[in-house]
Design a protein around this motif. Structure first.
Motif, short mmCIF file in Angstrom:
data_model
loop_
_atom_site.label_atom_id
_atom_site.label_comp_id
_atom_site.label_asym_id
_atom_site.label_seq_id
_atom_site.Cartn_x
_atom_site.Cartn_y
_atom_site.Cartn_z
N ALA A 70 -36.28 -2.89 -70.70
CA ALA A 70 -37.30 -3.89 -71.26
C ALA A 70 -38.52 -4.99 -70.33
O ALA A 70 -38.15 -5.89 -70.23
CB ALA A 70 -37.25 -4.10 -72.76
N GLY A 71 -39.99 -4.27 -70.14
CA GLY A 71 -40.69 -5.84 -69.91
C GLY A 71 -41.40 -5.12 -68.23
O GLY A 71 -41.95 -5.39 -67.96
N SER A 72 -40.00 -3.99 -68.09
CA SER A 72 -40.27 -3.68 -66.61
C SER A 72 -40.97 -1.99 -67.07
O SER A 72 -40.17 -1.18 -66.94
CB SER A 72 -38.72 -3.68 -65.62
N ALA A 97 -34.41 -12.31 -65.49
CA ALA A 97 -34.47 -13.16 -63.96
C ALA A 97 -35.52 -11.49 -63.14
O ALA A 97 -36.63 -12.41 -62.11
CB ALA A 97 -33.38 -13.64 -63.49
N LEU A 98 -35.62 -10.67 -63.35
CA LEU A 98 -36.71 -9.82 -62.73
C LEU A 98 -37.49 -9.71 -63.57
O LEU A 98 -38.44 -9.24 -63.31
CB LEU A 98 -35.33 -8.65 -62.81
N THR A 99 -37.71 -10.26 -65.04
CA THR A 99 -38.48 -9.21 -65.78
C THR A 99 -39.25 -10.77 -66.35
O THR A 99 -40.88 -11.04 -67.15
CB THR A 99 -38.33 -8.65 -66.92
#
Length: 397
Positions: free
Chosen positions: A336-338, A394-396
């Motif tokens: 979600a968010g990516s 961490a990634l988004t």
């Protein structure tokens, strides 16, 4: 004894029953910002009952790190060391797949080559047929070969404290591992007309044992030498090693705690040997992130080979995350968010769980090490989900 989380957990669950006792939980901190969010997520993993956690988020701007818990239960006031070494388990498979794809890019092998071409007669018997298994099948886990960990006659004994102590200095050759896998009929044999297009998927460490043997046959060098010459040294991974038959992890490190099924107390499983191209690499959160970013940014593979790595099939019941698809030594999942999702693998060794991820362009990577494995305990599921959440955020974020 190396496998992806579910592979090792499923093997243990099939062999033994019983619940393990979790360590004491610690309430997570509440904080904001990149560093604060990472610390909060590390604390959340600790709160599931883990003994020690280390994580890093890395981009071109630098790195952010966080840790929680202790280096060992017997020394509760000594924290997990920064840059602790740990066994990354099946995250090794991404290294091995990268090697094979480099050789493909150089024209030294093809993904459509069969196992039989490089290892004549090595995969035969009980319905197993190396003439219908390609390099792509091995790397994508679509070969149908049994996992040697699951079918080895010594597996049941290995998942006990006494069995671990008896086997921690014992090594098995890739040939012995393959022999164990071939002692059973395959789960399937890839399509005879177009085996590389096979879409049936089943996680098996044996695939990467065979891939390692092919790499050695193609290059004439040990798999470990190719890892060092092609990946570790060019990227300057000074804290990444292939231990060979040594059961030791370099300092600094933390104790690997394993709660075996039915045991109320953990066993120190820091000493362990075994594995090769399927799961033997020792690294740090920093080095691992450098590798993942280099891979996805195109520093290690040519465009055609990186595109081939990203050709995926559905991988059901492998990870706690939904929508997972498996490529050549690396997997993808939606987040979600990516819009592009993330690429990851993950690995488990006795007492260690490695969880990581990287953006499709290699701009950012997140890596973590949790020095706790609880076989047969629902708390392990909570720990795994918390680690996945750390990577996703961490990634988004």
């Amino acid at each position: 004894m190396i496998s992806r989380r579910t592979g090792l957990a499923a093997t243990a669950a099939a062999l033994l029953t019983g619940a393990a006792g979790p360590a004491a939980a610690t309430a997570p901190h509440r904080a904001s910002g990149v560093r604060g969010r990472l610390q909060s997520d590390v604390d959340a993993i600790l709160a599931t009952g883990a003994t020690g956690v280390l994580a890093e988020v890395q981009s071109a701007r630098g790195r952010t790190t966080a840790r929680a818990g202790s280096a060992a239960l017997r020394t509760p006031h000594r924290p997990v060391p920064w840059d602790a070494h740990y066994r990354i388990g099946s995250d090794t498979k991404t290294f091995t797949a990268t090697l094979a794809l480099q050789l493909a890019g150089e024209g030294r092998l093809a993904l459509t080559d069969t196992v039989e071409r490089w290892l004549p007669g090595a995969v035969r018997g009980n319905g197993n047929d190396g003439r219908r298994i390609t390099v792509a099948n091995l790397l994508r886990q679509t070969s149908g070969l049994n996992d040697y960990l699951a079918v080895s006659p010594d597996s049941a004994d290995a998942f006990t404290p006494d069995g671990y102590r008896r086997s921690r200095f014992r090594t098995t050759t890739p040939e012995d591992q393959l022999k164990a896998a071939l002692s059973r009929p395959p789960l399937w044999v890839p399509d005879a007309e177009h085996p590389a297009r096979e879409r049936r998927w089943g996680y098996s460490n044996t695939n990467y044992v065979v891939a390692g043997l092919i790499i050695e046959r193609v290059t004439g060098n040990p798999w470990a030498q190719e890892i060092h010459d092609r990946i570790i040294e060019p990227l300057g991974l000074r804290h990444t090693i292939t231990p060979g038959t040594s059961p030791y992890v370099p300092e600094p490190t933390a104790t690997a705690h394993t709660w075996f099924p039915g045991c109320a107390r953990p066993t120190d499983t820091t000493l362990a040997s075994g594995g090769g191209a399927d799961g033997s690499v020792i690294s740090t959160t920093h080095d691992h992130a450098v590798f993942l970013r280099a891979l996805m940014s195109g520093r290690l593979l040519r465009p055609a080979q990186l595109a081939a790595m990203k050709e995926t099939v559905v991988a059901e019941d492998w990870s706690a995350a939904p929508g997972v698809r498996y490529g050549l030594g690396i997997a993808w999942r939606p987040v979600a968010g990516s819009s592009g999702g993330i690429w990851f693998h993950g690995g488990t060794h006795l007492g260690i769980v490695s969880e990581s991820g990287v953006t499709p362009d290699g701009a950012r990577a997140a890596t973590s090490a949790t020095f706790t494995l609880r076989m047969g305990d629902p708390a392990q599921d909570a720990q795994d989900l918390a680690a996945l959440r750390l990577v996703d955020r961490a990634l988004t974020g």
